[in-house]
Design a protein around this motif. Sequence first.
Motif, PDB file in Angstrom:
ATOM      1  N   PHE A  70       0.837  -1.200   0.000  1.00 18.13           N
ATOM      2  CA  PHE A  70       0.000   0.000   0.000  1.00 18.13           C
ATOM      3  C   PHE A  70       0.875   1.254   0.000  1.00 18.13           C
ATOM      4  O   PHE A  70       1.903   1.304   0.667  1.00 18.13           O
ATOM      5  N   THR A  71       0.417   2.269  -0.739  1.00 15.31           N
ATOM      6  CA  THR A  71       1.146   3.530  -0.833  1.00 15.31           C
ATOM      7  C   THR A  71       0.176   4.680  -0.593  1.00 15.31           C
ATOM      8  O   THR A  71      -0.963   4.662  -1.077  1.00 15.31           O
ATOM      9  N   VAL A  72       0.627   5.717   0.127  1.00 18.89           N
ATOM     10  CA  VAL A  72      -0.236   6.858   0.409  1.00 18.89           C
ATOM     11  C   VAL A  72      -0.589   7.574  -0.897  1.00 18.89           C
ATOM     12  O   VAL A  72       0.242   7.727  -1.790  1.00 18.89           O
ATOM     13  N   HIS A  73      -1.849   7.987  -1.017  1.00 16.89           N
ATOM     14  CA  HIS A  73      -2.238   8.792  -2.181  1.00 16.89           C
ATOM     15  C   HIS A  73      -2.835  10.135  -1.766  1.00 16.89           C
ATOM     16  O   HIS A  73      -2.927  11.052  -2.587  1.00 16.89           O
ATOM     17  N   SER A  74      -3.217  10.274  -0.487  1.00 14.72           N
ATOM     18  CA  SER A  74      -3.698  11.580  -0.042  1.00 14.72           C
ATOM     19  C   SER A  74      -3.599  11.694   1.476  1.00 14.72           C
ATOM     20  O   SER A  74      -3.703  10.694   2.197  1.00 14.72           O
ATOM     21  N   MET A  75      -3.382  12.930   1.930  1.00 14.77           N
ATOM     22  CA  MET A  75      -3.422  13.206   3.368  1.00 14.77           C
ATOM     23  C   MET A  75      -4.004  14.597   3.583  1.00 14.77           C
ATOM     24  O   MET A  75      -3.732  15.529   2.830  1.00 14.77           O
ATOM     25  N   HIS A  76      -4.851  14.698   4.593  1.00 11.77           N
ATOM     26  CA  HIS A  76      -5.551  15.945   4.895  1.00 11.77           C
ATOM     27  C   HIS A  76      -5.234  16.320   6.343  1.00 11.77           C
ATOM     28  O   HIS A  76      -5.595  15.593   7.276  1.00 11.77           O
ATOM     29  N   CYS A  77      -4.554  17.451   6.515  1.00 15.16           N
ATOM     30  CA  CYS A  77      -3.994  17.812   7.822  1.00 15.16           C
ATOM     31  C   CYS A  77      -4.586  19.115   8.349  1.00 15.16           C
ATOM     32  O   CYS A  77      -4.941  20.010   7.571  1.00 15.16           O
ATOM     33  N   VAL A 115      -3.806  17.791  21.581  1.00 13.38           N
ATOM     34  CA  VAL A 115      -3.589  17.581  20.146  1.00 13.38           C
ATOM     35  C   VAL A 115      -3.123  18.895  19.531  1.00 13.38           C
ATOM     36  O   VAL A 115      -3.789  19.923  19.631  1.00 13.38           O
ATOM     37  N   ILE A 116      -1.958  18.867  18.894  1.00 15.62           N
ATOM     38  CA  ILE A 116      -1.460  20.065  18.218  1.00 15.62           C
ATOM     39  C   ILE A 116      -1.579  19.944  16.697  1.00 15.62           C
ATOM     40  O   ILE A 116      -1.521  20.949  15.986  1.00 15.62           O
ATOM     41  N   PHE A 117      -1.747  18.706  16.200  1.00 16.48           N
ATOM     42  CA  PHE A 117      -1.800  18.472  14.762  1.00 16.48           C
ATOM     43  C   PHE A 117      -2.529  17.160  14.515  1.00 16.48           C
ATOM     44  O   PHE A 117      -2.338  16.185  15.250  1.00 16.48           O
ATOM     45  N   THR A 118      -3.382  17.132  13.504  1.00 11.35           N
ATOM     46  CA  THR A 118      -4.112  15.900  13.198  1.00 11.35           C
ATOM     47  C   THR A 118      -4.211  15.715  11.691  1.00 11.35           C
ATOM     48  O   THR A 118      -4.305  16.701  10.939  1.00 11.35           O
ATOM     49  N   THR A 119      -4.151  14.472  11.244  1.00 16.60           N
ATOM     50  CA  THR A 119      -4.242  14.198   9.817  1.00 16.60           C
ATOM     51  C   THR A 119      -4.924  12.856   9.566  1.00 16.60           C
ATOM     52  O   THR A 119      -4.809  11.932  10.378  1.00 16.60           O
ATOM     53  N   THR A 120      -5.629  12.776   8.465  1.00 17.82           N
ATOM     54  CA  THR A 120      -6.210  11.516   7.999  1.00 17.82           C
ATOM     55  C   THR A 120      -5.615  11.213   6.633  1.00 17.82           C
ATOM     56  O   THR A 120      -5.554  12.090   5.767  1.00 17.82           O
ATOM     57  N   ASP A 293      -4.395  24.550   7.555  1.00 18.84           N
ATOM     58  CA  ASP A 293      -4.531  23.166   7.103  1.00 18.84           C
ATOM     59  C   ASP A 293      -3.597  22.919   5.935  1.00 18.84           C
ATOM     60  O   ASP A 293      -3.001  23.851   5.384  1.00 18.84           O
ATOM     61  N   HIS A 294      -3.443  21.651   5.573  1.00 18.95           N
ATOM     62  CA  HIS A 294      -2.480  21.280   4.534  1.00 18.95           C
ATOM     63  C   HIS A 294      -2.939  19.949   3.944  1.00 18.95           C
ATOM     64  O   HIS A 294      -3.124  18.974   4.671  1.00 18.95           O
ATOM     65  N   THR A 295      -3.123  19.924   2.640  1.00 15.43           N
ATOM     66  CA  THR A 295      -3.547  18.697   1.956  1.00 15.43           C
ATOM     67  C   THR A 295      -2.530  18.344   0.873  1.00 15.43           C
ATOM     68  O   THR A 295      -2.044  19.229   0.164  1.00 15.43           O
ATOM     69  N   ILE A 296      -2.211  17.057   0.776  1.00 16.18           N
ATOM     70  CA  ILE A 296      -1.308  16.578  -0.280  1.00 16.18           C
ATOM     71  C   ILE A 296      -1.970  15.413  -1.004  1.00 16.18           C
ATOM     72  O   ILE A 296      -2.443  14.468  -0.370  1.00 16.18           O
ATOM     73  N   TYR A 297      -2.013  15.494  -2.326  1.00 16.94           N
ATOM     74  CA  TYR A 297      -2.402  14.371  -3.172  1.00 16.94           C
ATOM     75  C   TYR A 297      -1.130  13.882  -3.861  1.00 16.94           C
ATOM     76  O   TYR A 297      -0.491  14.643  -4.589  1.00 16.94           O
ATOM     77  N   PHE A 298      -0.751  12.656  -3.617  1.00 17.84           N
ATOM     78  CA  PHE A 298       0.468  12.093  -4.180  1.00 17.84           C
ATOM     79  C   PHE A 298       0.161  11.394  -5.506  1.00 17.84           C
ATOM     80  O   PHE A 298      -0.783  10.611  -5.595  1.00 17.84           O
ATOM     81  N   HIS A 299       0.971  11.686  -6.515  1.00 17.66           N
ATOM     82  CA  HIS A 299       0.843  11.045  -7.822  1.00 17.66           C
ATOM     83  C   HIS A 299       2.159  10.326  -8.137  1.00 17.66           C
ATOM     84  O   HIS A 299       3.234  10.799  -7.767  1.00 17.66           O
ATOM     85  N   ASN A 300       2.093   9.218  -8.822  1.00 17.79           N
ATOM     86  CA  ASN A 300       3.319   8.493  -9.179  1.00 17.79           C
ATOM     87  C   ASN A 300       4.250   8.358  -7.971  1.00 17.79           C
ATOM     88  O   ASN A 300       5.439   8.728  -8.030  1.00 17.79           O
ATOM     89  N   LEU A 337       4.523  14.932 -12.827  1.00 19.59           N
ATOM     90  CA  LEU A 337       3.787  15.494 -11.695  1.00 19.59           C
ATOM     91  C   LEU A 337       3.742  14.463 -10.571  1.00 19.59           C
ATOM     92  O   LEU A 337       3.249  13.348 -10.753  1.00 19.59           O
ATOM     93  N   ILE A 338       4.280  14.817  -9.390  1.00 19.42           N
ATOM     94  CA  ILE A 338       4.333  13.859  -8.291  1.00 19.42           C
ATOM     95  C   ILE A 338       3.450  14.239  -7.111  1.00 19.42           C
ATOM     96  O   ILE A 338       3.154  13.394  -6.265  1.00 19.42           O
ATOM     97  N   ALA A 339       3.000  15.489  -7.038  1.00 21.19           N
ATOM     98  CA  ALA A 339       2.120  15.869  -5.926  1.00 21.19           C
ATOM     99  C   ALA A 339       1.376  17.153  -6.251  1.00 21.19           C
ATOM    100  O   ALA A 339       1.896  18.041  -6.940  1.00 21.19           O
ATOM    101  N   THR A 340       0.156  17.233  -5.753  1.00 14.55           N
ATOM    102  CA  THR A 340      -0.644  18.455  -5.788  1.00 14.55           C
ATOM    103  C   THR A 340      -1.021  18.769  -4.351  1.00 14.55           C
ATOM    104  O   THR A 340      -1.536  17.896  -3.639  1.00 14.55           O
ATOM    105  N   CYS A 341      -0.766  20.000  -3.925  1.00 10.55           N
ATOM    106  CA  CYS A 341      -0.974  20.368  -2.523  1.00 10.55           C
ATOM    107  C   CYS A 341      -1.890  21.586  -2.420  1.00 10.55           C
ATOM    108  O   CYS A 341      -1.933  22.425  -3.318  1.00 10.55           O
ATOM    109  N   VAL A 342      -2.601  21.673  -1.307  1.00 10.45           N
ATOM    110  CA  VAL A 342      -3.476  22.810  -1.029  1.00 10.45           C
ATOM    111  C   VAL A 342      -3.245  23.236   0.417  1.00 10.45           C
ATOM    112  O   VAL A 342      -3.132  22.379   1.304  1.00 10.45           O
TER     113      VAL A 342
END
Length: 356
Positions: A70-77, A115-120, A293-300, A337-342
Amino acid sequence: MATLIRPPPIDQSQSEIENVLELTQLSDIDPDLFTNTRPLWHPPGARGIFGGAAIAQTLAAAQKTVDPEFTVHSMHCYFVLAGNSEIPLIYHVERVRSGKSYATRTVQARQRGKVIFTTTMSFVRQNSGGAKKVEHVVLMADVPGPEEDSDSEMHPSGHSPFQSQRLATENEDSDKPHTKKCRQWVKARGRISPAGGHEAHLSAIAYMSDSYFIGTVARVHKLWRYSSQRKSAAKSSIGEDVLKTLLEMDDAELKRQSVSDADIKRIQRIKNGEDPKKVADDVPEIGMMVSLDHTIYFHNPRTFRADEWIFTETETPWAGDGRGLVFQRMYTKDGTLIATCVQEGLIRLKQNDSKL
């Protein structure tokens, strides 16, 4: 104390960023508990630790709890409270779901019980998309390549665990901030060890993704980011001590340190004898700027190296109500393209008639 357990000697077989992000598993207490092995960096003028460390270490912790396929494809912080660099961080991984194709993990970073930081995060099994796929991608901009011997990161130890080089801002002179694009090259220092696997490279780009991210809003609006008075330094995005350091640099070094052209002109005015307060009064000055907040979508996610040059491009579609929104894309040097972040951040201007 900055760590829960005395840090071991630096592992010379690992890159600097691997050592910075190293975790200690507290398996005697709970196999899903981890803590930072080494002290975390508190950037000058910031309210707490560098946010990229929390992003990367929560990812590193979660990656240790999923099947290797399994490999991460998204995280929402979400950044909840400022992290204290003098207090150890405890990371608790919750195994929300482990399915055939997808797995979900939630990680909370805690200090003194809060809790100082949380992510799914969501992980996907490799090659589970089928033989036929829907595919498209935004192409990388045509920009000058990185200079191998150039570096522009200020850090208490003399440098950070990654290098960066700022490029010219597209549409720099436009009066429409949303049309501007801020660009830079980044890469982890040294060589990430084979033992780190793809997980180390993913954690590294997660760390680097927070570099000058919400600061894009300040750049496109040409806001003044340096405190002219010590009493306000605690709430300014960058404090008085950093301004003193920048005043000692020539223009070439300022550019290497990723100082914007607008700020270089203001620093030149101060060097020429103008009162820093007057320079600050000529333009809006940031009173507070922090990530929400910080979101990362991982590609490739298994096809790149974080210790090779990565191109990043940021733009901001909106700012208002004391906040700003920024988009970021990350590409390998060959244009993959390896990541898109918001990221959304709190951005408050210094008010002359009231206290922040």
